[in-house]
Design an enzyme around this catalytic site. Structure first.
Site, PDB file in Angstrom:
ATOM      1  N   PHE A  11      -9.742 -32.004  -9.938  1.00 10.88           N
ATOM      2  CA  PHE A  11      -8.457 -32.159 -10.085  1.00 10.88           C
ATOM      3  C   PHE A  11      -7.690 -32.265 -11.185  1.00 10.88           C
ATOM      4  O   PHE A  11      -6.623 -31.477 -11.319  1.00 10.88           O
ATOM      5  CB  PHE A  11      -8.601 -34.292  -9.942  1.00 10.88           C
ATOM      6  CG  PHE A  11      -6.559 -34.901 -11.096  1.00 10.88           C
ATOM      7  CD1 PHE A  11      -5.515 -34.659 -10.343  1.00 10.88           C
ATOM      8  CD2 PHE A  11      -7.220 -35.802 -11.854  1.00 10.88           C
ATOM      9  CE1 PHE A  11      -4.357 -34.566 -10.196  1.00 10.88           C
ATOM     10  CE2 PHE A  11      -5.877 -35.868 -11.853  1.00 10.88           C
ATOM     11  CZ  PHE A  11      -4.621 -36.061 -11.471  1.00 10.88           C
ATOM     12  N   ILE A  12      -8.641 -32.458 -12.274  1.00  6.94           N
ATOM     13  CA  ILE A  12      -8.034 -32.100 -14.132  1.00  6.94           C
ATOM     14  C   ILE A  12      -8.296 -30.025 -13.667  1.00  6.94           C
ATOM     15  O   ILE A  12      -7.252 -29.793 -14.256  1.00  6.94           O
ATOM     16  CB  ILE A  12      -7.973 -32.655 -14.742  1.00  6.94           C
ATOM     17  CG1 ILE A  12      -8.092 -34.398 -14.702  1.00  6.94           C
ATOM     18  CG2 ILE A  12      -8.266 -32.476 -16.668  1.00  6.94           C
ATOM     19  CD1 ILE A  12      -8.919 -35.533 -15.485  1.00  6.94           C
ATOM     20  N   THR A  95     -25.565 -35.221 -13.988  1.00  3.08           N
ATOM     21  CA  THR A  95     -24.586 -34.555 -13.994  1.00  3.08           C
ATOM     22  C   THR A  95     -24.088 -34.819 -15.767  1.00  3.08           C
ATOM     23  O   THR A  95     -23.445 -33.486 -16.495  1.00  3.08           O
ATOM     24  CB  THR A  95     -23.379 -34.828 -13.538  1.00  3.08           C
ATOM     25  OG1 THR A  95     -24.076 -34.559 -11.806  1.00  3.08           O
ATOM     26  CG2 THR A  95     -22.370 -33.709 -13.251  1.00  3.08           C
ATOM     27  N   ALA A 117     -14.216 -32.955 -22.394  1.00  2.00           N
ATOM     28  CA  ALA A 117     -13.141 -33.960 -21.069  1.00  2.00           C
ATOM     29  C   ALA A 117     -14.385 -34.973 -21.598  1.00  2.00           C
ATOM     30  O   ALA A 117     -15.537 -35.230 -21.087  1.00  2.00           O
ATOM     31  CB  ALA A 117     -13.023 -33.407 -20.557  1.00  2.00           C
ATOM     32  N   TYR A 153     -22.294 -44.633 -17.145  1.00  2.00           N
ATOM     33  CA  TYR A 153     -20.816 -43.417 -16.632  1.00  2.00           C
ATOM     34  C   TYR A 153     -20.643 -43.929 -18.484  1.00  2.00           C
ATOM     35  O   TYR A 153     -20.378 -42.497 -19.040  1.00  2.00           O
ATOM     36  CB  TYR A 153     -20.084 -43.623 -15.512  1.00  2.00           C
ATOM     37  CG  TYR A 153     -18.686 -42.647 -16.230  1.00  2.00           C
ATOM     38  CD1 TYR A 153     -18.819 -41.629 -15.496  1.00  2.00           C
ATOM     39  CD2 TYR A 153     -17.612 -43.534 -16.567  1.00  2.00           C
ATOM     40  CE1 TYR A 153     -18.241 -40.186 -15.988  1.00  2.00           C
ATOM     41  CE2 TYR A 153     -16.809 -42.471 -17.116  1.00  2.00           C
ATOM     42  CZ  TYR A 153     -16.664 -40.771 -16.666  1.00  2.00           C
ATOM     43  OH  TYR A 153     -16.254 -40.037 -16.423  1.00  2.00           O
ATOM     44  N   LYS A 157     -21.451 -40.591 -20.847  1.00  2.00           N
ATOM     45  CA  LYS A 157     -20.264 -39.979 -22.053  1.00  2.00           C
ATOM     46  C   LYS A 157     -20.246 -40.336 -23.649  1.00  2.00           C
ATOM     47  O   LYS A 157     -19.346 -39.750 -24.352  1.00  2.00           O
ATOM     48  CB  LYS A 157     -18.470 -40.669 -21.520  1.00  2.00           C
ATOM     49  CG  LYS A 157     -18.377 -40.584 -19.609  1.00  2.00           C
ATOM     50  CD  LYS A 157     -18.413 -39.056 -19.607  1.00  2.00           C
ATOM     51  CE  LYS A 157     -17.560 -37.518 -19.791  1.00  2.00           C
ATOM     52  NZ  LYS A 157     -17.644 -36.903 -19.148  1.00  2.00           N
TER      53      LYS A 157
END
Length: 323
Positions: A11-12, A95, A117, A153, A157
């Protein structure tokens, strides 16, 4: 310039590719199409300045060649969405952590500038209350128990950020970190739990709009065009290197009010239903009550100011799904 976008069919990533191609750059996109889609990049398939590699970013030989030939790297590839995180935790962690480690290692090998990101998820739990300040880049973080899968998650990050800053401080790698707050717009799927596409798709076919919890939690949403403009300006700003920037929109909305607004703007006959987090995601799920960014740092650096308000964001998603 030659630009590498990981997650370039996502998407981004696909919107970022569009914008860079419009600017005359040559774009190399890599995507394993696990959550990305060829449909997102169909308009660029015949553009001689656009190159797609279908592979995983964990393939060192492929990534080494791409990083070597490119000038800048936008690392957008990640496992995203609450539903994906809850259903496939191993993939989420591998990932996000191994992928970012690969990008940073190769960027350092070839001394290439990289934008990572990150996500507003790194802030973790925000306690209930009306007097919570906006989240700044230096705000403290509060995480739930490791037994609660929800926080995997957020922690992955955060580790990405620690790694990126370590490469900057120890190896002098030019790194920029962008913490994204709920980016929304055309091409975003509701498949992995994104709230506005979910609400809009249900409203357009008059099916019940499902709100999790009691709907009193609030969020802020940023249009994809505002986000891509911010990322590109950060990449070329020398003072951004080695820093973290919130990329978001301080306009805030309560989720139950968001459901009502989507229903109004679509002219839908949908009922609004409420579903407990336990029924949606299983026992022990936790959510944050409020998450809204302080964008003063990025505003001061590059003059960032979101141009598209909440109604404009919702309308763009409505128009996309009507097509």
């Amino acid at each position: 310039m030659k630009i590498l976008i990981t997650g370039g069919a996502g998407f981004i990533g696909s919107h970022l590719a569009d914008r860079l191609l419009e600017m005359g750059e040559e774009v190399f996109a890599i995507d394993d199409l696990s959550t990305g889609s060829l449909k997102n990049i169909e308009n660029n398939q015949d553009n001689e300045r656009f190159h797609l590699v279908v592979d995983t970013i964990l393939n060192e030989a492929v990534m080494n060649e791409l990083v070597f030939k490119c000038d800048h790297i936008y690392h957008m590839a990640a496992a995203v969405g609450v539903k994906l995180i809850m259903n496939r935790p191993v993939e989420t962690l591998e990932t996000n952590v191994k992928g970012t480690e690969m990008i940073l290692m190769l960027a350092n090998r070839h001394k290439k500038k990289v934008l990572i990101a990150s996500s507003s998820e790194v802030y973790g739990k925000i306690m209930d209350g009306e007097n919570i300040p906006l989240l700044s880049e230096d705000s403290d973080r509060l995480m739930g128990f490791t037994t609660k899968r929800r926080w995997a998650y957020a922690c992955s990050k955060a580790l990405d950020e620690f790694l990126a800053l370590a490469y900057f401080e120890e190896k002098k790698l030019p790194v920029i970190i962008a913490r994204l707050f709920n980016t929304v717009g055309p091409r975003q799927t509701g498949q992995y739990g994104m709230v506005i596409p979910n609400f809009v798709q249900k409203a357009l076919i008059n099916k019940p709009i499902t709100v999790f919890g009691d709907g009193s939690q609030s969020r802020s949403f940023t249009h994809i065009h505002d986000v891509t403009d911010a990322l590109i300006k950060l990449m070329v700003e020398p003072k951004a290197v080695g820093q973290i920037y919130n990329v978001g929109n301080p306009e805030e909305v309560v989720i139950k009010d968001l459901a009502k607004l989507v229903k109004e703007m679509t002219g839908s006959a949908s009922e609004i239903e409420y579903l407990t987090y336990e029924k949606a995601y299983g026992p022990g799920y936790e959510d944050m009550h409020r998450r809204c960014p302080d964008i003063s740092r990025i505003k001061e650096l590059i003059g960032f100011e979101p141009r598209i308000d909440l109604r404009g964001i919702i309308q763009s998603v409505i128009d996309y799904y009507k097509q």
